[in-house]
Design an enzyme around this catalytic site. Structure first.
Site, mmCIF file in Angstrom:
data_model
loop_
_atom_site.group_PDB
_atom_site.id
_atom_site.type_symbol
_atom_site.label_atom_id
_atom_site.label_comp_id
_atom_site.label_asym_id
_atom_site.label_seq_id
_atom_site.Cartn_x
_atom_site.Cartn_y
_atom_site.Cartn_z
ATOM 1 N N SER A 180 3.613 -2.108 10.262
ATOM 2 C CA SER A 180 5.077 -2.058 10.427
ATOM 3 C C SER A 180 5.780 -3.369 10.064
ATOM 4 C CB SER A 180 5.428 -1.619 11.857
ATOM 5 O OG SER A 180 4.950 -0.306 12.084
ATOM 6 N N GLY A 206 2.458 2.301 10.606
ATOM 7 C CA GLY A 206 3.364 3.435 10.437
ATOM 8 C C GLY A 206 4.075 3.863 11.711
ATOM 9 N N HIS A 228 -9.391 0.930 5.226
ATOM 10 C CA HIS A 228 -8.071 1.157 5.843
ATOM 11 C C HIS A 228 -8.242 2.150 6.998
ATOM 12 C CE1 HIS A 228 -3.922 2.456 6.384
ATOM 13 N NE2 HIS A 228 -3.569 1.354 5.750
ATOM 14 N N GLU A 242 -6.552 4.575 7.935
ATOM 15 C CA GLU A 242 -6.339 5.989 7.592
ATOM 16 C C GLU A 242 -7.580 6.566 6.921
ATOM 17 O OE1 GLU A 242 -2.602 5.501 5.507
ATOM 18 O OE2 GLU A 242 -1.634 5.023 7.418
ATOM 19 N N ASN A 282 0.863 -1.185 0.000
ATOM 20 C CA ASN A 282 0.000 0.000 0.000
ATOM 21 C C ASN A 282 0.897 1.231 0.000
ATOM 22 O OD1 ASN A 282 -1.812 2.058 0.500
ATOM 23 N ND2 ASN A 282 -2.089 1.548 2.673
ATOM 24 N N GLU A 310 -5.165 -5.204 10.658
ATOM 25 C CA GLU A 310 -4.199 -4.123 10.804
ATOM 26 C C GLU A 310 -4.447 -3.379 12.115
ATOM 27 O OE1 GLU A 310 -2.352 -2.961 6.842
ATOM 28 O OE2 GLU A 310 -4.035 -1.652 7.157
ATOM 29 N N LYS A 339 0.076 4.268 -0.141
ATOM 30 C CA LYS A 339 -0.550 5.468 0.451
ATOM 31 C C LYS A 339 -0.387 6.634 -0.542
ATOM 32 C CE LYS A 339 0.884 3.611 4.865
ATOM 33 N NZ LYS A 339 0.348 3.615 6.188
HETATM 34 C C1 PEP Z 1 -0.633 0.115 5.859
HETATM 35 O O1 PEP Z 1 -0.616 1.245 5.384
HETATM 36 O O2 PEP Z 1 -1.555 -0.662 5.576
HETATM 37 C C2 PEP Z 1 0.458 -0.293 6.733
HETATM 38 C C3 PEP Z 1 0.398 -1.472 7.296
HETATM 39 O O3 PEP Z 1 1.473 0.612 6.907
HETATM 40 P P1 PEP Z 1 2.921 0.319 7.567
HETATM 41 O O4 PEP Z 1 3.432 -0.977 6.978
HETATM 42 O O5 PEP Z 1 3.755 1.485 7.174
HETATM 43 O O6 PEP Z 1 2.720 0.195 9.057
#
Ligand code: PEP
Length: 252
Positions: free
Chosen positions: A213, A173, A95, A97, A9, A167, A11
């Site tokens: 992460s 992040g 998601h 975000e 992803n 998630e 973003k």
């Molecule tokens: C994500 O954006 O779905 C995500 C898991 O981000 P990150 O790997 O940066 O934590």
């Protein structure tokens, strides 16, 4: 029974030129992958270019969100139909975000899931608890509510193409990932709910990804868990070599 799936992803990162350069480099690196599925979700503006650059590579392109109407006076929105036409095969929905920054609700996720299916896209439905919810002992309850919304009104036939991504919001992040045991516990719970609500076969076939992460150095331990079928990778998917290293960990 379930092939590993690694999804990146991006973003709101990468313009078209950068996205094409990534796709070209990554498809060369990943040319020998046979037993894993890889998906890349660029920003809307690069979906067409990335899908084009990945044509016949076996690597799929996804949108990061969609609106539930097909077209109309919805300034700034992109429909599932438009994503499909641009070359996407999947779409990330729900998601955290989107939920936190743009106010997407569980009801919105339900509508978007149905729009995705109507357009011929496979949804990657994201669910996960905040730190406050985890510390309050509400993790499983939150997962149940969000999962229910994602599968609301979805037929068994449609569900066959759905990917679920666990998630935890506190891990996205932040550099702080769930331990392999925490991931396994949540994934086993999700599969158990799918088994109870949809039946054994749909539950056993569903790819449940962990996101939060994931990096080349922690991917292996998380991906080895029996109910973790892959990863949804944010930050570490921006570099082709790092993303390749994560995909390689899944392939092993
Ligand atoms: C994500 O954006 O779905 C995500 C898991 O981000 P990150 O790997 O940066 O934590």
């Amino acid at each position: 029974m379930r092939s590993p799936l690694i999804a990146g992803n991006w973003k709101m990162f990468k313009g078209v030129a950068d996205a094409i350069a990534f796709a070209k480099e990554f498809r060369t690196l990943a040319r020998d992958f046979t037993e894993i599925e890889v998906v890349i979700a660029p920003p809307f503006t690069a979906v067409h270019a990335v899908a084009d650059a990945l044509r016949n590579s076996g690597i799929a392109t996804a949108g990061q969100d969609c609106y539930w109407e097909k077209d109309g006076a919805f300034t700034g929105a992109v429909s599932a139909v438009m994503l499909k036409e641009a070359g996407a095969e999947l779409v990330i929905l729900g998601h955290s975000e989107r939920r936190r920054v743009f106010g997407d609700t569980d009801a919105d996720v339900t509508r978007k899931v149905h729009a995705a299916y109507a357009a011929g896209l496979a949804p990657i439905a994201c669910i996960g608890e905040t730190l406050e919810e985890r510390e309050g002992g509400r993790t499983l309850e939150v997962l149940d509510t969000q999962l229910k919304a994602a599968i609301d009104g979805v037929s068994t036939e449609q569900f066959a193409t759905m990917v679920v991504a666990y998630e935890p919001v506190w891990a996205i992040g932040t550099g702080r990932h769930a331990t392999p045991e925490q991931a396994q516990e949540a994934h086993a719970h999700i599969r158990g709910r799918l088994r109870a609500w949809l039946g054994g076969e749909p539950a056993d076939h569903c790819q449940i990804l962990y996101g939060g992460s994931v990096k080349p150095d922690n991917a292996r331990a998380i991906l080895q868990q029996p109910d973790v079928d892959g990863a949804l990778v944010g930050g570490a998917s921006l570099d082709p070599r790092g993303f390749y290293a994560i995909a390689e960990a899944a392939a092993r």
